[in-house]
Design a protein around this motif. Structure first.
Motif, mmCIF file in Angstrom:
data_model
loop_
_atom_site.group_PDB
_atom_site.id
_atom_site.type_symbol
_atom_site.label_atom_id
_atom_site.label_comp_id
_atom_site.label_asym_id
_atom_site.label_seq_id
_atom_site.Cartn_x
_atom_site.Cartn_y
_atom_site.Cartn_z
ATOM 1 N N GLU A 56 0.834 -1.207 0.000
ATOM 2 C CA GLU A 56 0.000 0.000 0.000
ATOM 3 C C GLU A 56 0.869 1.258 0.000
ATOM 4 N N MET A 57 1.984 1.213 0.727
ATOM 5 C CA MET A 57 2.913 2.344 0.737
ATOM 6 C C MET A 57 3.502 2.573 -0.650
ATOM 7 N N LYS A 58 3.906 1.485 -1.281
ATOM 8 C CA LYS A 58 4.503 1.597 -2.620
ATOM 9 C C LYS A 58 3.469 2.073 -3.647
ATOM 10 N N GLU A 59 2.213 1.678 -3.455
ATOM 11 C CA GLU A 59 1.146 2.154 -4.346
ATOM 12 C C GLU A 59 1.024 3.680 -4.265
ATOM 13 N N ASN A 60 1.099 4.209 -3.053
ATOM 14 C CA ASN A 60 1.054 5.669 -2.874
ATOM 15 C C ASN A 60 2.204 6.351 -3.609
ATOM 16 N N ILE A 61 3.403 5.811 -3.430
ATOM 17 C CA ILE A 61 4.578 6.404 -4.095
ATOM 18 C C ILE A 61 4.423 6.328 -5.605
ATOM 19 N N GLN A 62 3.904 5.195 -6.096
ATOM 20 C CA GLN A 62 3.700 5.022 -7.539
ATOM 21 C C GLN A 62 2.714 6.061 -8.078
ATOM 22 N N ILE A 63 1.657 6.330 -7.316
ATOM 23 C CA ILE A 63 0.674 7.356 -7.716
ATOM 24 C C ILE A 63 1.358 8.707 -7.864
ATOM 25 N N ALA A 64 2.193 9.052 -6.887
ATOM 26 C CA ALA A 64 2.883 10.340 -6.912
ATOM 27 C C ALA A 64 3.863 10.430 -8.077
ATOM 28 N N LEU A 65 4.657 9.378 -8.291
ATOM 29 C CA LEU A 65 5.665 9.401 -9.368
ATOM 30 C C LEU A 65 5.016 9.410 -10.749
ATOM 31 N N LYS A 66 3.893 8.737 -10.878
ATOM 32 C CA LYS A 66 3.176 8.758 -12.167
ATOM 33 C C LYS A 66 2.716 10.176 -12.487
ATOM 34 N N PHE A 67 2.238 10.892 -11.465
ATOM 35 C CA PHE A 67 1.821 12.286 -11.649
ATOM 36 C C PHE A 67 3.013 13.143 -12.092
ATOM 37 N N LEU A 68 4.180 12.918 -11.493
ATOM 38 C CA LEU A 68 5.366 13.689 -11.862
ATOM 39 C C LEU A 68 5.765 13.421 -13.314
ATOM 40 N N GLU A 69 5.682 12.159 -13.710
ATOM 41 C CA GLU A 69 6.025 11.823 -15.093
ATOM 42 C C GLU A 69 5.061 12.481 -16.074
ATOM 43 N N GLU A 70 3.795 12.553 -15.690
ATOM 44 C CA GLU A 70 2.807 13.234 -16.532
ATOM 45 C C GLU A 70 3.092 14.730 -16.656
ATOM 46 N N LYS A 71 3.785 15.267 -15.654
ATOM 47 C CA LYS A 71 4.159 16.685 -15.680
ATOM 48 C C LYS A 71 5.510 16.905 -16.343
ATOM 49 N N GLY A 72 6.058 15.865 -16.929
ATOM 50 C CA GLY A 72 7.302 16.008 -17.676
ATOM 51 C C GLY A 72 8.560 15.866 -16.850
ATOM 52 N N ILE A 73 8.442 15.370 -15.617
ATOM 53 C CA ILE A 73 9.620 15.200 -14.759
ATOM 54 C C ILE A 73 10.192 13.804 -14.982
ATOM 55 N N GLU A 74 11.467 13.746 -15.340
ATOM 56 C CA GLU A 74 12.127 12.462 -15.538
ATOM 57 C C GLU A 74 12.651 11.962 -14.203
ATOM 58 N N THR A 75 12.105 10.865 -13.756
ATOM 59 C CA THR A 75 12.482 10.332 -12.437
ATOM 60 C C THR A 75 13.587 9.282 -12.599
ATOM 61 N N LYS A 76 14.715 9.714 -13.162
ATOM 62 C CA LYS A 76 15.794 8.773 -13.453
ATOM 63 C C LYS A 76 16.580 8.375 -12.211
ATOM 64 N N THR A 77 16.754 9.320 -11.287
ATOM 65 C CA THR A 77 17.625 9.050 -10.135
ATOM 66 C C THR A 77 16.866 8.489 -8.936
ATOM 67 N N TYR A 78 15.583 8.250 -9.105
ATOM 68 C CA TYR A 78 14.807 7.673 -8.008
ATOM 69 C C TYR A 78 13.576 6.966 -8.564
ATOM 70 N N GLY A 79 13.130 6.003 -7.806
ATOM 71 C CA GLY A 79 11.918 5.281 -8.170
ATOM 72 C C GLY A 79 11.191 4.863 -6.910
ATOM 73 N N VAL A 80 10.201 4.006 -7.064
ATOM 74 C CA VAL A 80 9.397 3.567 -5.926
ATOM 75 C C VAL A 80 10.290 2.923 -4.867
ATOM 76 N N GLN A 81 11.227 2.078 -5.295
ATOM 77 C CA GLN A 81 12.059 1.345 -4.342
ATOM 78 C C GLN A 81 12.932 2.288 -3.514
ATOM 79 N N GLU A 82 13.570 3.260 -4.194
ATOM 80 C CA GLU A 82 14.469 4.187 -3.495
ATOM 81 C C GLU A 82 13.716 5.026 -2.472
ATOM 82 N N ILE A 83 12.520 5.494 -2.838
ATOM 83 C CA ILE A 83 11.734 6.320 -1.908
ATOM 84 C C ILE A 83 11.238 5.473 -0.737
ATOM 85 N N SER A 84 10.778 4.259 -1.030
ATOM 86 C CA SER A 84 10.248 3.404 0.046
ATOM 87 C C SER A 84 11.345 2.965 1.008
ATOM 88 N N GLU A 85 12.597 2.946 0.540
ATOM 89 C CA GLU A 85 13.714 2.578 1.416
ATOM 90 C C GLU A 85 14.300 3.789 2.131
#
Length: 629
Positions: A56-85
């Motif tokens: 459930e925590m990772k789902e929340n992070i995924q929701i947030a990162l998907k929104f960032l990608e839609e706004k044109g932000i390249e999330t190359k240096t971080y992903g769900v795993q890095e934030i959750s850790e």
């Protein structure tokens, strides 16, 4: 890295109106989503507000990162795993991307945007000032003149003696600008003077940019925006109108934090203040009248008069009148029970498309607690005894709200003492660290296990030879205070030893430990405290208690006396009446309070059952206790 972490943390605290830890408080994704809702047009209304599992925590992070990608932000240096850790570098990169996209990208000056536009804006505002030449976001700001001139340009009355500033007085200039910005312009004090003048630790220019964005927002009246489409705002059907009914008696930090979180969940927030008649019938007579409660919300939250209304127990009319589509309440209610309370199904709110959102309250403060006196009325106490590490200080930095609380107590003419098991530093050394952190406590009021050891030795081993295992500062301080100290270097001269004192030390060799064990076996020994850990921001450091356990295991002999908390003898008798102890540790701080027979207030973010999560709550209690007395 530590300085950057501190500054980025302060930025997040300001946006969320609560204290966060970057490495732990974004793991669930909840605070990340609240942050996005605050600074952007984040559209997601449904997510896991209280995630129970890692998925459930990772789902929340995924929701947030998907929104960032839609706004044109390249999330190359971080992903769900890095934030959750909780990987710090990844989270710092994430926060910078948020600042870049939702704050900097909305700045436009002439033909420029983003950082270049901000730099040009700073240059244009300060072009008429001597000694100011802004070329970058680093060295140009180091002498403080650029910050002072920026403030003087818009608010000359705040720096009347601008012409008296001198380029050589870097620290004074920087502190002047930071203090005025914080006190008069409500710009958070992200930076310290030392951050800009430390040549050995060059400040990341992103930190200065982060700070200057706040100046730009204040002086141009512009908030962080998405720079995206306003279609949602123009379409009335898509506007989220939130509704928060409540008593809001004795308005405090918990109310402020809750309303701030609620506001991030909607485009417009309607606050329903329960009437005096209704509160008296179902709960108790409120301390403040409904008009006072409304005024307190307006004063503290800067809300419009028309968005704060008086309500009873019927909410349907409010929902229809203001087209409310989101009901918001604190997590003292379970959602299904709360729906029954507000007649959710009986009044057809479900069919009207009204959702119910539960938001976490600030732990440790509530009006009911204040009135029920489950926490002592602190105004009646004359002396406040504070633990040092993790209560007033985190390393050498002030804990959140510590300077403000001490200032409040000084204003109330209360006696303030530090009671610490720290014997690595001398009382004067601790005093200097507190002063640097802007915590104003007199040096005479610092009681440590080192002062306790001095008292014990003077009472029981006057003019005797004491072998001291401890820091160089502690050894020199004991010598200066008349103790005949014997050190490892003196052993070759075969000096006699009468007693051994084991204090904190972090630079020993195995051979020296062997010598210490043999001396403790031969002579009586005392210890500075029994703490197994020495407080540190990053690492787990073995404390004096670990050395004592090792000695005891090796020679089967315990110390004849343990100094420091929770031994009540470390506190002078005249301090015990009308005193209250504040700390974060049950084994030492609470135990000392118990042994002294004085009240204890447990302040800790880590322990859910603590009385308060931070010292800001205590400021509220003092303020409200003042009013009630």
């Amino acid at each position: 890295m530590e300085t950057k972490k501190r500054i980025f943390t302060l930025w997040c605290n300001f946006q969320l109106d609560q204290e966060v830890d970057l490495e732990t408080d974004f793991k669930s994704g909840v605070n990340l989503i609240y942050l996005l809702k605050k600074i952007s047009d984040f559209p997601i209304k449904t997510f896991n507000k209280e995630p129970k599992s890692e998925n459930e925590m990772k789902e929340n992070i995924q929701i947030a990162l998907k929104f960032l990608e839609e706004k044109g932000i390249e999330t190359k240096t971080y992903g769900v795993q890095e934030i959750s850790e909780g990987k710090l570098e990844s989270i710092l990169d994430l926060i910078w991307d948020l600042v870049q996209r939702f704050c900097l990208d909305s700045i436009k000056v002439e033909e420029l945007t983003s950082q270049k536009a901000l730099l040009l804006w700073c240059q244009k505002q300060t072009s008429e000032y001597n000694n100011v030449e802004i070329k970058d976001f680093s060295g140009s700001w180091a002498d403080g003149f650029a910050f002072c001139s920026l403030i003087h340009k818009y608010k000359p009355e705040l720096i009347v003696d601008y012409k008296l500033l001198h380029v050589k007085n870097k620290i004074e200039n920087l502190n002047l600008a930071f203090n005025i910005a914080n006190g008069e312009l409500n710009i958070p004090k992200y930076l310290k003077a030392e951050d800009l003048i430390d040549e050995n630790n060059k400040l990341d220019e992103k930190c200065i940019i982060l700070y200057l964005v706040e100046f730009y927002k204040v002086f141009t009246k512009q908030e962080c925006t998405t720079g995206g489409s306003t279609e949602n705002q123009e379409n009335e059907k898509d506007v989220v109108v939130g509704y928060v009914p409540g008593v809001f008696d004795l308005f405090h930090t918990g109310h402020k934090s809750f309303l701030s979180k609620a506001h991030t969940l909607c485009d417009r927030l309607i606050v329903g203040v329960h009437t005096d008649k209704f509160v008296t019938e179902y709960k108790r007579k409120p301390v403040h009248s409904q008009d006072t409660r409304k005024q307190n919300i307006m004063k503290n939250m800067n809300y419009k008069d028309e968005d704060i209304i008086f309500v009873g127990n019927v909410h349907l009319d409010v929902i229809k009148k203001y087209r409310v589509n989101k009901f918001i309440h604190g997590n003292d209610w379970e959602i299904s029970s709360y729906k029954k309370q507000i007649r959710y199904y009986e009044d057809g709110l479900d069919k009207m498309g009204v959702t119910v959102e539960i938001v976490p309250y600030t732990r440790g403060i509530s009006t009911s607690k204040l009135i029920s006196k489950s926490i002592p009325n602190m105004i009646k106490y004359d002396r406040f005894l504070f633990n040092l590490d993790n209560t007033l200080l985190n390393g050498e930095e002030a804990m959140p709200f510590a300077p403000e609380l001490i200032q409040k107590l000084n204003t109330l003419k209360k006696e303030i003492y530090v009671v610490s098991n720290n014997n690595r530093y001398t009382p004067l050394g601790i005093y200097k660290i507190l002063q640097k952190a802007q915590i104003n406590i007199t040096k005479e009021n610092i009681i440590t296990s080192l002062t306790h050891i001095l008292h014990f030795l003077n009472t029981n081993y006057k003019d005797k030879n004491v072998f001291v295992w401890g820091s160089e500062d502690a050894i020199n301080w004991l010598k200066e205070n008349g103790i005949n100290v014997v050190t490892l270097n003196d052993l070759e001269s075969k000096k006699t030893i009468d007693i051994v004192a084991v204090l904190y030390r972090n630079d020993y060799f195995y051979k020296e430990l062997v010598t210490l064990c043999n001396l403790c076996k031969q002579y009586p020994y005392i210890c500075g405290n029994h703490n197994t850990n020495y407080p540190d921001k990053e690492n787990i450091l073995p404390g004096t208690g670990i050395i004592i356990e090792m000695i005891n295991s090796c020679i089967s002999k315990e110390p004849i006396f343990v100094c420091g908390k929770p031994n009540p003898d470390m506190i002078p008798l005249n301090l015990k009446p009308k005193s209250i102890m504040i700390g974060d540790t049950l084994m030492t701080d609470k135990a000392l309070a118990f042994n002294l027979n004085i009240p204890f207030v447990h302040v800790s973010k880590k322990f859910k059952n603590a009385d308060m999560s931070h010292l800001g709550v205590m400021i509220d209690y003092l303020t409200i206790n003042e009013e009630m007395n």
